[in-house]
Write a protein that holds these residues in place. Sequence first.
Motif, PDB file in Angstrom:
ATOM      1  N   ILE A 160       1.047  -1.405  -0.197  1.00 22.63           N
ATOM      2  CA  ILE A 160      -0.081  -0.339   0.157  1.00 22.63           C
ATOM      3  C   ILE A 160       0.676   1.418  -0.227  1.00 22.63           C
ATOM      4  CG2 ILE A 160      -1.769  -0.829   1.349  1.00 22.63           C
ATOM      5  CD1 ILE A 160      -1.587   0.151   3.593  1.00 22.63           C
ATOM      6  N   ALA A 161       0.571   2.487  -0.774  1.00 22.68           N
ATOM      7  CA  ALA A 161       1.251   3.664  -0.900  1.00 22.68           C
ATOM      8  C   ALA A 161       0.511   4.863  -0.642  1.00 22.68           C
ATOM      9  CB  ALA A 161       1.930   3.659  -2.009  1.00 22.68           C
ATOM     10  N   PRO A 162       0.792   5.791  -0.780  1.00 21.81           N
ATOM     11  CA  PRO A 162       0.092   7.356  -1.043  1.00 21.81           C
ATOM     12  C   PRO A 162      -0.799   7.594  -2.414  1.00 21.81           C
ATOM     13  CG  PRO A 162       1.767   7.808   0.281  1.00 21.81           C
ATOM     14  CD  PRO A 162       2.096   5.898   0.031  1.00 21.81           C
ATOM     15  N   GLY A 163      -1.968   6.965  -2.386  1.00 21.97           N
ATOM     16  CA  GLY A 163      -2.404   7.826  -3.469  1.00 21.97           C
ATOM     17  C   GLY A 163      -1.627   8.430  -3.875  1.00 21.97           C
ATOM     18  N   PHE A 164      -2.106   8.304  -5.886  1.00 23.21           N
ATOM     19  CA  PHE A 164      -1.322   9.159  -6.826  1.00 23.21           C
ATOM     20  C   PHE A 164      -1.536  11.099  -6.883  1.00 23.21           C
ATOM     21  CE2 PHE A 164      -0.578   5.109  -8.863  1.00 23.21           C
ATOM     22  CZ  PHE A 164       0.788   4.739  -8.068  1.00 23.21           C
ATOM     23  N   VAL A 165      -0.797  11.365  -7.115  1.00 21.80           N
ATOM     24  CA  VAL A 165      -1.082  12.718  -7.904  1.00 21.80           C
ATOM     25  C   VAL A 165      -0.938  13.290  -8.624  1.00 21.80           C
ATOM     26  CG1 VAL A 165      -1.221  14.952  -6.190  1.00 21.80           C
ATOM     27  CG2 VAL A 165      -0.607  13.102  -4.832  1.00 21.80           C
ATOM     28  N   ASP A 166      -1.640  14.026  -9.461  1.00 23.30           N
ATOM     29  CA  ASP A 166      -1.259  13.581 -10.748  1.00 23.30           C
ATOM     30  C   ASP A 166      -1.507  15.275 -11.044  1.00 23.30           C
ATOM     31  OD1 ASP A 166      -1.723  14.076 -13.784  1.00 23.30           O
ATOM     32  OD2 ASP A 166      -2.634  12.248 -14.542  1.00 23.30           O
ATOM     33  N   ILE A 167      -0.949  16.286 -11.367  1.00 18.28           N
ATOM     34  CA  ILE A 167      -1.010  17.638 -11.681  1.00 18.28           C
ATOM     35  C   ILE A 167      -1.764  18.050 -13.252  1.00 18.28           C
ATOM     36  CG2 ILE A 167       0.068  18.346  -9.878  1.00 18.28           C
ATOM     37  CD1 ILE A 167       2.366  19.301 -12.076  1.00 18.28           C
ATOM     38  N   GLN A 168      -2.154  17.361 -14.305  1.00 19.28           N
ATOM     39  CA  GLN A 168      -2.808  17.239 -15.795  1.00 19.28           C
ATOM     40  C   GLN A 168      -3.384  16.282 -15.735  1.00 19.28           C
ATOM     41  OE1 GLN A 168       0.746  18.551 -18.273  1.00 19.28           O
ATOM     42  NE2 GLN A 168      -0.500  19.066 -19.660  1.00 19.28           N
ATOM     43  N   VAL A 169      -4.688  16.747 -16.264  1.00 21.45           N
ATOM     44  CA  VAL A 169      -5.165  15.675 -16.035  1.00 21.45           C
ATOM     45  C   VAL A 169      -6.191  16.304 -17.145  1.00 21.45           C
ATOM     46  CG1 VAL A 169      -7.378  13.827 -15.728  1.00 21.45           C
ATOM     47  CG2 VAL A 169      -5.388  14.624 -14.517  1.00 21.45           C
ATOM     48  N   ASN A 170      -7.132  15.912 -18.634  1.00 26.32           N
ATOM     49  CA  ASN A 170      -7.479  16.947 -19.069  1.00 26.32           C
ATOM     50  C   ASN A 170      -8.683  15.922 -19.078  1.00 26.32           C
ATOM     51  OD1 ASN A 170      -5.690  18.527 -20.680  1.00 26.32           O
ATOM     52  ND2 ASN A 170      -5.105  16.590 -21.285  1.00 26.32           N
ATOM     53  N   GLY A 171      -8.593  14.652 -19.229  1.00 30.91           N
ATOM     54  CA  GLY A 171     -10.514  14.045 -19.017  1.00 30.91           C
ATOM     55  C   GLY A 171      -9.950  12.444 -18.567  1.00 30.91           C
ATOM     56  N   GLY A 172     -11.203  11.660 -18.545  1.00 35.14           N
ATOM     57  CA  GLY A 172     -11.133  10.728 -18.010  1.00 35.14           C
ATOM     58  C   GLY A 172     -12.588   9.786 -18.629  1.00 35.14           C
ATOM     59  N   GLY A 173     -12.167   8.631 -17.826  1.00 37.90           N
ATOM     60  CA  GLY A 173     -14.349   8.221 -18.038  1.00 37.90           C
ATOM     61  C   GLY A 173     -14.920   8.601 -19.431  1.00 37.90           C
ATOM     62  N   GLY A 174     -14.689   9.377 -20.399  1.00 40.09           N
ATOM     63  CA  GLY A 174     -15.646   9.558 -21.714  1.00 40.09           C
ATOM     64  C   GLY A 174     -15.658  10.808 -21.559  1.00 40.09           C
ATOM     65  N   VAL A 175     -15.280  11.746 -20.140  1.00 41.34           N
ATOM     66  CA  VAL A 175     -15.376  13.385 -20.213  1.00 41.34           C
ATOM     67  C   VAL A 175     -14.288  14.281 -20.756  1.00 41.34           C
ATOM     68  CG1 VAL A 175     -16.295  14.923 -19.228  1.00 41.34           C
ATOM     69  CG2 VAL A 175     -16.850  13.234 -18.973  1.00 41.34           C
ATOM     70  N   LEU A 176     -14.244  15.096 -21.358  1.00 43.57           N
ATOM     71  CA  LEU A 176     -13.439  16.071 -21.819  1.00 43.57           C
ATOM     72  C   LEU A 176     -13.715  17.720 -20.734  1.00 43.57           C
ATOM     73  CD1 LEU A 176     -10.605  16.678 -23.060  1.00 43.57           C
ATOM     74  CD2 LEU A 176     -12.142  17.162 -24.875  1.00 43.57           C
ATOM     75  N   LEU A 177     -12.648  17.730 -20.279  1.00 43.26           N
ATOM     76  CA  LEU A 177     -13.043  19.348 -18.905  1.00 43.26           C
ATOM     77  C   LEU A 177     -13.907  19.969 -20.293  1.00 43.26           C
ATOM     78  CD1 LEU A 177     -13.795  20.312 -16.149  1.00 43.26           C
ATOM     79  CD2 LEU A 177     -11.492  20.994 -16.104  1.00 43.26           C
TER      80      LEU A 177
END
Length: 383
Positions: A54-71
């Motif tokens: 187990i580790a600390p959850g990941f931290v992502d500073i650049q995410v345009n979209g996911g799950g079929g959704v674009l911001l």
Amino acid sequence: MSDTTVFLGASIFDGDSRREHQVLVVTGGVVEAILPEGEVDPGWARVELDGGLIAPGFVDIQVNGGGGVLLNETPTVEGVRAICAAHARVGGSTALLPTIITDRPEITYAAIEAVAHAMAIGVPGCAGIHVEGPFLSQARKGAHEPAFIRPMGEEDLQRLVATDVRPLLLTVAPESVTNDQISRLSAAGIHVSLGHTDCDYDTAMAAFDAGASCVTHLFNAMSPLTHRAPGLVGAALDAPDVFCGFIADGHHVHPAALGAAIRAKRGRGRMLAVTDAMPTVGSEADSFVLNGRVTTRESGRLTLADGTLAGSDLSMVGALRYLMEEMGIDFVEALRMCSLYPAIYLGLRGRIGSFEPGARADIVHLNDDLGLSGVWIGGRAAR
């Protein structure tokens, strides 16, 4: 009933080092302690894990979209929620910056307002916003719509400074902003990053002196490093306090170039894995629309019709695997690049990115094959 849960049966990476034969104690959604196995209170709830880490959850500073959704296409609270949920579920990202790329002002500010509302109501995983453009260079536009790229004006600066969202990460090019503007943005608590720019080494170093603190997707959409003209890449590696985001997917940067950069970077803990992810992550759809242009997924690459790379199909657990399996980065250092270092950059160490007492209990469970076996945000299983 006790509000304490103990996670046991796996090795623990606390954000800095690996521990064996210990357990993670979570109370009220935050980390209370890491204790020896023999000190587990029988009254605590238990999450029994079958090996792995187990580790600390990941931290992502650049995410345009996911799950079929674009911001850009869905700049709403529900759009933010869908993006965060997808990246937690498939990638282990428990804190991320939804990213709005170059667009019309009304779209940009709708996204900022949506993130502000999402943070106010506690949407799991939403940690702030990344505004990438429109103050970029036409020469290094990449997949950004050139019709929307423009210099920053005084009204733009004042409106950004007046926003409530922090962290707010803003990617700019020195061609479209002044060093005085960078200084004023930085003084207002905005994280300024250089990207999509053709600037030279001296210009980049002056922007860093003015307050720019990061480089957006190192190597991509920027002036390169050559032996007489180090460019932005050379400046980023030479400036010890500057952070460098990079896309570890094997498509955006050759592993030899990325490895050389990691070894050459001055200043410990300044290299950050990012995904630059698009809606295909966590979705079966192989195409989406970006500023009216169709983007297609094929063999792990996302491209416009002319072949231009348009973000990535990468998750953070995928970046972790690439760093370890394809590049030979030490497991502990690769984990830090995916959690601790981005948390430090955002000024959120002690809240996310590590298992320090009082930090939010964001947890990923990795099996021995680096598969994602479980994700928790604030001690609650992600859905």
